[in-house]
Write a protein that holds these residues in place. Structure first.
Motif, PDB file in Angstrom:
ATOM      1  N   GLU A 342     -11.448  -6.198   9.454  1.00 20.79           N
ATOM      2  CA  GLU A 342     -10.765  -4.961   9.862  1.00 20.79           C
ATOM      3  C   GLU A 342     -10.170  -4.317   8.622  1.00 20.79           C
ATOM      4  OE1 GLU A 342      -9.264  -2.117  10.922  1.00 20.79           O
ATOM      5  OE2 GLU A 342      -9.811  -2.727  12.944  1.00 20.79           O
ATOM      6  N   ASP A 343     -10.582  -3.068   8.329  1.00 24.27           N
ATOM      7  CA  ASP A 343     -10.127  -2.475   7.069  1.00 24.27           C
ATOM      8  C   ASP A 343      -8.693  -1.955   7.137  1.00 24.27           C
ATOM      9  OD1 ASP A 343     -10.209   0.109   8.201  1.00 24.27           O
ATOM     10  OD2 ASP A 343     -11.394   0.949   6.559  1.00 24.27           O
ATOM     11  N   PHE A 344      -8.011  -2.171   8.249  1.00 21.98           N
ATOM     12  CA  PHE A 344      -6.567  -1.960   8.308  1.00 21.98           C
ATOM     13  C   PHE A 344      -5.878  -2.762   7.204  1.00 21.98           C
ATOM     14  CE2 PHE A 344      -2.388  -3.102  10.303  1.00 21.98           C
ATOM     15  CZ  PHE A 344      -1.852  -1.816  10.349  1.00 21.98           C
ATOM     16  N   ALA A 345      -6.528  -3.838   6.750  1.00 25.06           N
ATOM     17  CA  ALA A 345      -5.962  -4.686   5.701  1.00 25.06           C
ATOM     18  C   ALA A 345      -5.658  -3.912   4.425  1.00 25.06           C
ATOM     19  CB  ALA A 345      -6.912  -5.843   5.388  1.00 25.06           C
ATOM     20  N   PHE A 346      -6.409  -2.858   4.120  1.00 29.25           N
ATOM     21  CA  PHE A 346      -6.166  -2.132   2.876  1.00 29.25           C
ATOM     22  C   PHE A 346      -4.802  -1.445   2.872  1.00 29.25           C
ATOM     23  CE2 PHE A 346     -10.884  -2.297   2.712  1.00 29.25           C
ATOM     24  CZ  PHE A 346     -10.990  -2.946   1.503  1.00 29.25           C
ATOM     25  N   TYR A 347      -4.329  -0.987   4.033  1.00 25.37           N
ATOM     26  CA  TYR A 347      -2.989  -0.410   4.089  1.00 25.37           C
ATOM     27  C   TYR A 347      -1.931  -1.459   3.742  1.00 25.37           C
ATOM     28  CZ  TYR A 347      -5.307   3.354   6.723  1.00 25.37           C
ATOM     29  OH  TYR A 347      -6.138   4.371   7.103  1.00 25.37           O
ATOM     30  N   LEU A 348      -2.221  -2.708   4.108  1.00 21.28           N
ATOM     31  CA  LEU A 348      -1.241  -3.776   3.913  1.00 21.28           C
ATOM     32  C   LEU A 348      -1.147  -4.218   2.465  1.00 21.28           C
ATOM     33  CD1 LEU A 348      -1.959  -5.887   7.116  1.00 21.28           C
ATOM     34  CD2 LEU A 348      -0.703  -3.743   6.831  1.00 21.28           C
ATOM     35  N   ASP A 349      -2.010  -3.699   1.597  1.00 20.67           N
ATOM     36  CA  ASP A 349      -1.839  -3.880   0.160  1.00 20.67           C
ATOM     37  C   ASP A 349      -0.605  -3.139  -0.342  1.00 20.67           C
ATOM     38  OD1 ASP A 349      -3.946  -5.512  -0.409  1.00 20.67           O
ATOM     39  OD2 ASP A 349      -5.265  -3.930  -1.138  1.00 20.67           O
ATOM     40  N   HIS A 350      -0.155  -2.154   0.445  1.00 21.77           N
ATOM     41  CA  HIS A 350       0.886  -1.238  -0.030  1.00 21.77           C
ATOM     42  C   HIS A 350       2.170  -1.285   0.795  1.00 21.77           C
ATOM     43  CE1 HIS A 350      -2.186   0.697  -2.596  1.00 21.77           C
ATOM     44  NE2 HIS A 350      -2.988   0.496  -1.573  1.00 21.77           N
ATOM     45  N   VAL A 351       2.055  -1.501   2.102  1.00 30.76           N
ATOM     46  CA  VAL A 351       3.241  -1.505   2.967  1.00 30.76           C
ATOM     47  C   VAL A 351       3.101  -2.612   4.009  1.00 30.76           C
ATOM     48  CG1 VAL A 351       3.684   0.969   2.687  1.00 30.76           C
ATOM     49  CG2 VAL A 351       2.239   0.184   4.575  1.00 30.76           C
ATOM     50  N   PRO A 352       4.225  -3.089   4.561  1.00 36.60           N
ATOM     51  CA  PRO A 352       4.125  -4.037   5.672  1.00 36.60           C
ATOM     52  C   PRO A 352       3.439  -3.363   6.859  1.00 36.60           C
ATOM     53  CG  PRO A 352       6.369  -3.923   4.816  1.00 36.60           C
ATOM     54  CD  PRO A 352       5.618  -2.789   4.199  1.00 36.60           C
ATOM     55  N   GLY A 353       2.699  -4.139   7.614  1.00 34.25           N
ATOM     56  CA  GLY A 353       2.008  -3.582   8.771  1.00 34.25           C
ATOM     57  C   GLY A 353       1.743  -4.632   9.815  1.00 34.25           C
ATOM     58  N   ALA A 354       1.332  -4.166  10.981  1.00 35.69           N
ATOM     59  CA  ALA A 354       0.995  -5.079  12.071  1.00 35.69           C
ATOM     60  C   ALA A 354      -0.019  -4.421  12.984  1.00 35.69           C
ATOM     61  CB  ALA A 354       2.227  -5.486  12.860  1.00 35.69           C
ATOM     62  N   MET A 355      -0.950  -5.231  13.436  1.00 36.78           N
ATOM     63  CA  MET A 355      -1.930  -4.806  14.430  1.00 36.78           C
ATOM     64  C   MET A 355      -1.769  -5.695  15.653  1.00 36.78           C
ATOM     65  SD  MET A 355      -6.117  -4.692  14.202  1.00 36.78           S
ATOM     66  CE  MET A 355      -6.160  -3.067  13.418  1.00 36.78           C
TER      67      MET A 355
END
Length: 422
Positions: A342-355
């Motif tokens: 899931e390429d949502f992972a690229f956002y998590l290089d920069h900010v905390p996130g959750a799916m």
């Protein structure tokens, strides 16, 4: 339920039918990765008509919309991300909203992800217009192209999608859960996924005299079999590794041993060190097969996406709001990470996130079509439910003086992927 949460529920009830119709329109008119022009234009127009600050993504694909009710500059932004691309799969459903494009369908729920974020944007904007938000908020709604080919997130980040963003949230449809259930998991949710490209160089010859050739097809067969057998034996038993080959190309005649064979596959792991160790093992095994078969074997890796690693504080925020909204029975603890990517992972290089994973199967129905199935569909009640959960979680995250202020909205240093070993 507080006054603003009651108004949120009422607002989403009002737009429920339009959300269903919007999702069905997307389902009838899917666009594959790299071609999401009409979907993007439609979203741009809808979001602009709502009065949000809207900008198009790179090359006319993707949309970024902002809602800001603060009087001052510099406040934190909570981002909600939906993906908009479809898959090259034929839609076999017998429904009025079946795909009208031959060989293309929303078989992974991206039409629903998009609708959920749109619903949250519509509801929050209306509450803001009515003066019914309990405190100021800054929210960004990211509608991302090209998730299926792992390029869209990076393109949207380059276009400024994460500027001023402190945290990002996304949903994914989960046909393995019934409507009303939400899957939560802290830490690894999905695997890192990268392509494996292997080219085997041999020497050609007559099929009747293989001893006069160095057969790359025989080397390919040995290599695949050895990798499938050996990788589990060199990986710690509690760590997950999946290597699969989906393409083999070589030869043009049944009685001619070819010069070369090409293999393409994927490697999926959960932990960075496991990934690096597995890449080294693959190189070592390839070198051994090359020596044994007197061929030359090139091995290259191309990182598709890293693992999605959910921020624990964001999961707590989403779970707390889910329980307030639907009660404790709605919570499903995901026991193990998926080996999907899931390429949502690229956002998590920069900010905390959750799916989180939204149950989308109709309760009591057996054999619900799974993701990427030609019959994939959703229980459309999940659209309003998901929009409500995202909207209330966004407002809760920005509550002045709440514990989320320190836990979620403190900037952190960006991380970076390890470089693959060539």
């Amino acid at each position: 339920m507080t006054a603003w949460q009651s108004r949120l529920c009422a607002q989403i009830d009002q737009i429920n039918d339009s959300l269903i119709e919007f999702r069905r329109s997307l389902h009838r008119n899917p666009e594959v990765s790299g071609e999401e022009f009409q979907t993007s234009l439609t979203l741009y127009q809808i979001l602009g008509d709502l009065g949000l600050s809207v900008r198009m993504g790179p090359d006319g694909r993707g949309v970024i919309a902002d809602l800001d009710t603060f009087d001052q500059e510099g406040s934190s932004v909570i981002a909600l991300r939906g993906d908009i691309d479809a898959l090259p799969i034929h839609d076999c459903k017998d429904v009025p909203y079946c795909s009208q494009k031959e060989g293309i369908m929303h078989a992974c729920g991206h039409d629903a992800h998009t609708t959920v974020v749109l619903g949250a944007a519509q509801a929050l904007q209306q509450l803001a217009r009515n003066g019914e938000l309990p405190w100021p908020i800054r929210a960004r709604f990211i509608f991302q192209p090209a998730e299926e080919i792992c390029t869209g997130a990076r393109d949207m980040i380059k276009a400024g999608a994460l500027e001023d963003v402190s945290a990002i949230i996304a949903t994914h449809m989960e046909p393995g859960l019934p409507f009303g259930k939400v899957g939560f998991r802290k830490g690894e949710l999905t695997a890192s996924c990268e392509e494996i490209w292997i080219k085997i160089h041999g020497s050609s010859g007559h099929g009747a005299r293989p001893y006069e050739a160095n057969d790359p097809i025989a080397a390919a067969a040995q290599l695949i079999n050895t990798l499938y057998l050996a990788l589990p034996r060199v990986t710690q038993t509690h760590e997950a590794v999946v290597a699969s080959f989906g393409q083999i190309h070589g030869g043009a005649s049944p009685n001619v041993i070819p010069e070369t064979v090409e293999l393409q596959g994927t490697l999926r792991t959960l932990l960075p060190q496991t990934r690096l160790d597995t890449i080294r093992h693959i190189h070592r095994i390839a070198d051994g097969i090359a020596m044994a078969t007197q061929t030359q074997i090139e091995v290259k890796f191309d990182l598709g996406t890293d693992a999605v690693r959910n921020d624990s504080n964001l999961i707590d925020l989403l779970k707390e709001n889910c329980v307030e909204f639907m009660g404790m029975p709605s919570v499903h603890e995901i026991p193990r990470a998926s080996m999907g990517g899931e390429d949502f992972a690229f956002y998590l290089d920069h900010v905390p996130g959750a799916m989180i994973r939204l149950g989308c199967a109709t309760p009591g129905t057996s054999n619900w079509p799974m993701l990427h199935s030609t019959n994939f569909d959703i229980d459309e009640r999940v659209l309003a439910f998901g929009a409500n959960l995202l909207a209330r979680s966004t407002v809760a995250a920005l509550e002045p003086g709440s514990r989320w202020q320190d836990q979620l909205l403190t900037p952190r240093s960006p991380t970076h992927h390890d470089s693959p070993l060539d």
